[in-house]
Scaffold this motif. Sequence first.
Motif, short mmCIF file in Angstrom:
data_model
loop_
_atom_site.label_atom_id
_atom_site.label_comp_id
_atom_site.label_asym_id
_atom_site.label_seq_id
_atom_site.Cartn_x
_atom_site.Cartn_y
_atom_site.Cartn_z
N SER B 284 15.58 -32.31 -3.31
CA SER B 284 16.89 -32.74 -3.78
C SER B 284 16.80 -33.26 -5.21
CB SER B 284 17.38 -33.83 -2.84
OG SER B 284 18.76 -33.91 -2.88
N ILE B 285 15.74 -34.01 -5.49
CA ILE B 285 15.57 -34.55 -6.84
C ILE B 285 15.46 -33.41 -7.84
CG2 ILE B 285 13.94 -35.79 -8.31
CD1 ILE B 285 13.35 -37.57 -5.85
N VAL B 286 14.66 -32.41 -7.51
CA VAL B 286 14.45 -31.30 -8.45
C VAL B 286 15.73 -30.47 -8.59
CG1 VAL B 286 13.18 -29.19 -8.85
CG2 VAL B 286 11.99 -31.21 -8.02
N VAL B 287 16.30 -30.06 -7.44
CA VAL B 287 17.47 -29.17 -7.48
C VAL B 287 18.65 -29.86 -8.16
CG1 VAL B 287 19.20 -28.05 -6.04
CG2 VAL B 287 16.78 -27.83 -5.48
N ALA B 411 6.98 -41.26 -5.61
CA ALA B 411 7.35 -42.11 -6.75
C ALA B 411 7.23 -41.33 -8.05
CB ALA B 411 6.47 -43.36 -6.78
N VAL B 412 6.18 -40.54 -8.16
CA VAL B 412 6.01 -39.73 -9.37
C VAL B 412 7.12 -38.68 -9.46
CG1 VAL B 412 4.48 -38.10 -10.54
CG2 VAL B 412 3.54 -40.12 -9.46
N MET B 413 7.53 -38.15 -8.30
CA MET B 413 8.66 -37.21 -8.31
C MET B 413 9.92 -37.88 -8.87
SD MET B 413 7.96 -34.21 -7.44
CE MET B 413 9.66 -33.64 -7.43
N ILE B 414 10.14 -39.13 -8.46
CA ILE B 414 11.32 -39.84 -8.98
C ILE B 414 11.21 -39.96 -10.50
CG2 ILE B 414 12.50 -42.06 -9.03
CD1 ILE B 414 12.01 -42.35 -6.12
N ALA B 415 10.00 -40.28 -10.97
CA ALA B 415 9.81 -40.41 -12.42
C ALA B 415 10.08 -39.07 -13.11
CB ALA B 415 8.40 -40.90 -12.72
N ILE B 416 9.58 -37.99 -12.52
CA ILE B 416 9.78 -36.67 -13.14
C ILE B 416 11.27 -36.30 -13.13
CG2 ILE B 416 9.31 -34.20 -12.88
CD1 ILE B 416 6.53 -34.99 -11.86
N GLY B 417 11.92 -36.55 -11.98
CA GLY B 417 13.35 -36.25 -11.88
C GLY B 417 14.13 -37.01 -12.94
N THR B 418 13.76 -38.27 -13.15
CA THR B 418 14.44 -39.07 -14.14
C THR B 418 14.29 -38.48 -15.53
OG1 THR B 418 13.93 -40.96 -12.77
CG2 THR B 418 14.71 -41.41 -14.98
N MET B 419 13.09 -37.96 -15.81
CA MET B 419 12.89 -37.35 -17.14
C MET B 419 13.82 -36.17 -17.32
SD MET B 419 8.86 -37.09 -17.03
CE MET B 419 7.96 -38.49 -16.45
#
Lengths: 501, 511
Positions: B284-287, B411-419
């Motif tokens: 979901s974060i990526v899409v 957590a790293v996924m959240i950071a990447i999504g935020t970027m």
Amino acid sequence: MLSSIIWTPLVFGLIGLLVPKRFAAWVAALGAVITLGLAIGVLAGFDPDGGMQYITDVSWIPGLGVDYSLGIDGVSIFLVLLTTIAWIPAICFSAIRGTDRPALYYLMLLAGETSTLGAFLAQDLLLFVLFFDLMIVPFYFLFGIWGRDRGGEEDPERSPGNGPVSVQSATLKMIVFTLIGSLLMLVGAIAAAVIAADGGELTFSIQTIVARGLPEGSQNWIFWFFAAAFLVKMPAFPLHGWMPDSYRAAPLPALAVFSAVLSKVGAYGFLRVVLPMMPDASDLFQSTMLVLAICSILYGSAMAFTKTDLRLVLGFSSVAQLGFITAGIFAFDSTGAEGAVLQMVNHGLVVVPAFLIVAMISERTGSEELGPMGGLAKKAPVFAVIFLIVSMATLAIPASANFIGEFYILNGLFQVDAAWAIVASVGVALAAFYALRMYQLTMHNPLPDGSDSREISLRDALVLVPMVGIVVVLAFCPQLIIHGSEQAVDSSIAIVREVAK
Amino acid sequence: MSFDAPTIDYAGLSPVIALTVGLVVIVLAAVFDSVRRFGPALALLTYAVTAGCLIWQWNANLDLVSGSLRIDGLAVTLSLLAVIAAAVAVLLAIGDPSETQAGRSDWLALLTGSLLGMVILAQATSMLTFFVGLELLSIPLYALCGTNLRRRESLESGLKYLIVGSVGSATLLYGLAMIYGASGATGFQAISDGLQAGDGMLSDSLTLVGVGMVAVGLAFKVSIAPFHQWTPDVYQGAPTPVTAFMAVATKAAAFAVFIRFFLVALGPLADQWDVMLAALAALSIVVGNVGALAQTSLKRMLGYSGVAQAGYMLAGIVTATQAGVDALVFYLAAYVAMNVAAFAVVVIRERQNGFSDDISTLRGLGREKPLLAWPLTIAMLALAGLPPTAGFIGKLYLIEALVDDDWTWLAVMIAIGTMISLGYYLRVVATLWMSPAGQAEAGAEIDTASLPPQIAGAQADPFEDSRADRRWYLVAPALIATAAALFFGVIPQPLVDFAQHAGDALSVWIS
């Protein structure tokens, strides 16, 4: 006390919103001067051998274990002084010329000062990360709103060497690069605290985390999360991709403080957070970091003497200088790290007048391109002398404080391996090339048509001369900083030296 | 044989009662012309009383109606968020074409009905109330989406939402039936006991398929990828006040039951579903973030951003810890503030611009109308998770909960999504502040074909309102929400306490 240093600029920025527009600039200048006064007050009561001082420790978000905890030691005090000094000429320079939407401009500039000071004074890891992230926000607005597109169709300075740059894409690139680093750092910081707590009470106090220590395996990945943030911020090769475009688009007074101070937060972070908290990883990756530092030195220098845009010459010379500073820190040697601290201050003090001079040159020639320039010294001896001093300091001529700084750094590198020092010293020679080239091409040679060689105005001189004066004074007594930071630097690198043995 | 009626705790039921009474009054008010004008005031009064009852029951922690509802910290906090969102929707809808065309009382009754469903859903502790609450939430919303009767997109979005929502509900119902089959119970606590007591039920394929289908059904409601396809279309087509309500309140209520059902009823299965939910969250974060990059419509962009934000929030459930629930509730509260600020500005701009929500209509707003530009700017910075906003603290909270429970990769996924998200949030900020007004880029012009026909003709749209930026009922929500997003970014502790109150309610079931 430290809180008042941090928040004074922001308060004056907010006051600036309330006063009539034409006073906003002077309210801002007053705020910057008062902040400097407060910083000097702290310096007066500072004990170089006293470790962490003026400690403030208030619980901020108890639910998350975050404290509002500030402190100052021999490293941060000089960077705080540098910050408070550097902002004054930037504000005064803008005030003399006037800006569009002044209240907002000075609010952003002062918010930038607040967040930078916060980063230097924070002793809580999350507070540090927060201020580190916060720094970029006002500069995003400063660059984006008051910057301008460069090299476009209508731009008279269009040249084949420099492609078109749009402000929007340049600032976006800058903030994305920076935040890629700092978001990973946020994860790293939380992981460091959680792992160090190991089921115990969670705290983000840097000192506590250092005392608790991290297991070696976790150190390795957390190290890179932090290093990414700091290397982008510096910027260091190969993470400098955002730098050329944003430097070209940015308004010069904001760029002056950005380049002078914000880049130092990265180097400071290595000294304050990475080396004490992750000594094993720092030792493991020492060579990698030194290679990156040397690459920054050589690449930055080479680019600085091929670029024709004055901003880029200064920008890439900063890459090289920050390479020196990184190398000094990662030598894990007292002299190297002290040299790095001295060099941080030196570089900051030199870069602010250098960028302001670029602004004055472009007012006289209508361009920031080195190619068609020259002869500006003809009718402006004082201006030329100021620029000469700045150039000499940049190339670290013997007797300048920069020379002492670089000498200390090279000395530290020799302790690691002579080869590192020899390669790095090439950078010292290259600095002479680009600094002298910049000076000669602008000031000497015949004056081309359309350029106006006029003397520096009194008001501009009042802004620049104190800065240059500080550079000169520091050349006579660099030991002020060397001795003042000695104890703090030693305690920062003590753990990693222990490991390295 | 005597039959004992369940004892009813009227104090605990008071929020539901208040809303029901209010709903009846609003419907009846439609009959009297003289009272009808005061519909919004009646609705706001109802919500204020409901909020008062919720705050009155702040420390309640008890089962109601034979254990089919439960009023506790989780229910109270998330219901409060939904009530706030509804009140904002009422204000934003004053003078909106949807509200006028559908009939003011009908519109408000639908909204109140949906809110009632949310309040029930937040308290549901039995599969029956769970499903009833969910349908009561959804059916009025389907109708609300289509209330802008003269816009084709609005009707289309209502129909689309109805079909997709029904598929989601059906899937959920099948899942619930299977779990009933495996556990032999409908109460959440009884399901948990039944699953543990049954022989091999924890790894039975029937149970696991049921869990998967419930997750899919709920994922439809909170728009978790890959069940999010309806979100951008419905967000864009629905009248903006409805979109604002839907984006915020539906998430609050659906996440409440998501938390309760997975942590209480399916708690024994946590090791089976945590990886599944983690994968959904990451996807979901990526899409959501990648999808938002290409949007030119502000509402569509916020729709995709909502998908990504739902992914961040779902990560809080993955941990199955109190810290995770706290972080989710904190983030949800911050999300309310930032979305209300953003949507309020969209509503104002739409009324001034012939109902176009194209990002290019925001050009130069920073210079011309700073009072509108700042709320949107702060909302974007908060959604992007920059300090000093509540969005930053929310991300911090989530990451802390994740890292603490060894979900560092998420957590790293959240950071990447935020970027990735910076790419589109900052585009809005740049349009507001860094582009001169009236200099539309080629291709970014307003699509006149999609506007109502009267825009193209000489006749002015009766709902256009060039003074919309001076209407207090539109500006106040934007400013208050902005102030909240900043305040809780600087002084987050009150909101942390609020969130922990929700997490504490589950202390019996999770650590």
